[in-house]
Write a protein that holds these residues in place. Sequence first.
Motif, short mmCIF file in Angstrom:
data_model
loop_
_atom_site.label_atom_id
_atom_site.label_comp_id
_atom_site.label_asym_id
_atom_site.label_seq_id
_atom_site.Cartn_x
_atom_site.Cartn_y
_atom_site.Cartn_z
N ILE A 119 15.35 -8.82 6.66
CA ILE A 119 14.22 -9.35 5.91
C ILE A 119 14.46 -9.15 4.43
CG2 ILE A 119 11.72 -9.22 5.63
CD1 ILE A 119 11.76 -7.66 8.37
N THR A 120 14.25 -10.20 3.65
CA THR A 120 14.39 -10.10 2.20
C THR A 120 13.07 -9.70 1.59
OG1 THR A 120 16.13 -11.78 2.14
CG2 THR A 120 14.99 -11.32 0.08
N VAL A 121 13.07 -8.62 0.83
CA VAL A 121 11.86 -8.11 0.18
C VAL A 121 12.05 -8.23 -1.32
CG1 VAL A 121 10.38 -6.12 -0.16
CG2 VAL A 121 11.44 -6.51 2.07
N ARG A 122 11.10 -8.88 -1.98
CA ARG A 122 11.20 -9.07 -3.43
C ARG A 122 9.80 -9.04 -4.04
NH1 ARG A 122 9.20 -13.90 -4.37
NH2 ARG A 122 9.27 -15.50 -2.74
N SER A 123 9.74 -8.74 -5.30
CA SER A 123 8.45 -8.75 -5.99
C SER A 123 7.92 -10.17 -6.07
CB SER A 123 8.60 -8.17 -7.40
OG SER A 123 9.57 -8.89 -8.14
N GLY A 124 6.60 -10.31 -6.02
CA GLY A 124 5.96 -11.62 -6.08
C GLY A 124 5.73 -12.26 -4.73
N MET A 125 6.27 -11.66 -3.66
CA MET A 125 6.10 -12.27 -2.34
C MET A 125 4.72 -11.94 -1.77
SD MET A 125 8.45 -9.69 0.03
CE MET A 125 8.09 -10.53 1.57
N ALA A 126 4.26 -12.79 -0.86
CA ALA A 126 2.98 -12.57 -0.19
C ALA A 126 3.15 -11.50 0.88
CB ALA A 126 2.48 -13.86 0.44
N ILE A 127 2.19 -10.58 0.94
CA ILE A 127 2.19 -9.57 1.99
C ILE A 127 0.83 -9.54 2.66
CG2 ILE A 127 3.99 -8.11 1.01
CD1 ILE A 127 1.81 -6.32 -0.16
N SER A 128 0.84 -9.11 3.91
CA SER A 128 -0.40 -9.02 4.70
C SER A 128 -0.49 -7.62 5.27
CB SER A 128 -0.38 -10.05 5.82
OG SER A 128 -1.53 -9.95 6.63
N ILE A 129 -1.67 -7.00 5.13
CA ILE A 129 -1.87 -5.64 5.60
C ILE A 129 -3.11 -5.62 6.49
CG2 ILE A 129 -2.26 -3.25 4.91
CD1 ILE A 129 -1.02 -4.04 2.16
N ASP A 130 -2.93 -5.26 7.75
CA ASP A 130 -4.05 -5.25 8.69
C ASP A 130 -5.14 -4.30 8.21
OD1 ASP A 130 -2.81 -7.04 10.34
OD2 ASP A 130 -2.00 -5.53 11.69
N ASP A 131 -6.38 -4.78 8.31
CA ASP A 131 -7.52 -3.97 7.90
C ASP A 131 -8.36 -3.57 9.10
OD1 ASP A 131 -9.11 -2.73 5.85
OD2 ASP A 131 -10.56 -4.34 6.11
N THR A 132 -8.69 -4.55 9.92
CA THR A 132 -9.38 -4.30 11.19
C THR A 132 -8.68 -5.15 12.24
OG1 THR A 132 -10.98 -6.12 10.97
CG2 THR A 132 -11.57 -4.01 9.95
N VAL A 133 -9.23 -5.18 13.45
CA VAL A 133 -8.61 -5.95 14.53
C VAL A 133 -8.54 -7.43 14.20
CG1 VAL A 133 -8.84 -6.62 16.95
CG2 VAL A 133 -9.32 -4.28 16.27
N VAL A 134 -9.53 -7.95 13.47
CA VAL A 134 -9.57 -9.38 13.19
C VAL A 134 -9.46 -9.72 11.70
CG1 VAL A 134 -10.87 -9.95 15.26
CG2 VAL A 134 -12.09 -9.34 13.16
N THR A 135 -9.22 -8.75 10.86
CA THR A 135 -9.10 -9.05 9.44
C THR A 135 -7.83 -8.45 8.86
OG1 THR A 135 -10.38 -7.08 8.79
CG2 THR A 135 -11.60 -9.15 9.08
#
Length: 213
Positions: A30-46
């Motif tokens: 996986i290529t990781v770079r600044s400026g990329m979109a990231i997603s972090i789970d908050d709850t089961v559906v969000t």
Amino acid sequence: MGIRFRVLMTLGVSTALLAAPAVVADAAVITVRSGMAISIDDTVVTSNSCTLGAVISRKKALTAGHCGDVGRPVFDQKGNRIGTITANRVARQLDIAVISLAPRASVRVDRVDWDARFHRGQLVWKSGITTGYGTGRVTDPAEVLRTSHGFSVAPPFLTSHDSYSILTSLRSESGDSGAGVQNSRGLVVGILSSATIEGTVVVPVSRLPRTLR
């Protein structure tokens, strides 16, 4: 605008992310770079949609602290797990989180000015997932405690946090949280926290403890 951005996802998508075996995600290059979109789970559906702000080493990256709690997995746009949040200073009035990157990640390390100082009128720029590349100026270089307000799709709905920060004229919107803010030499000097009626709030990376860098 809000500073805590929560994106409502379908149950199917959220379940897929949670159920994906870590060993499979970690096995992919996986290529990781600044400026990329990231997603972090908050709850089961969000899930919180933010911007990865700076890759500070082959093992660590930074985003905004309000994007996720310690222990939360961090995914890219394709659902690949790129790391885990292992430190978060938002409760200590610093809106920065540290991401420990997956061992097999291919990273593009940024240059960081850990001793950066700010002055009024200083040129800065950022690249966020919502508003893209943009330049601005430092409008208030004082590193003081500022309160930011936001919203969520789950209780308590209205959120707020305090963070030591400066003010800029950078344009930002929901999703740009966590973006790296760079100076005219291309060195990362801050992490984008939020937008207020006064301007876009930026947290100086110089305030991050050395033990977390």
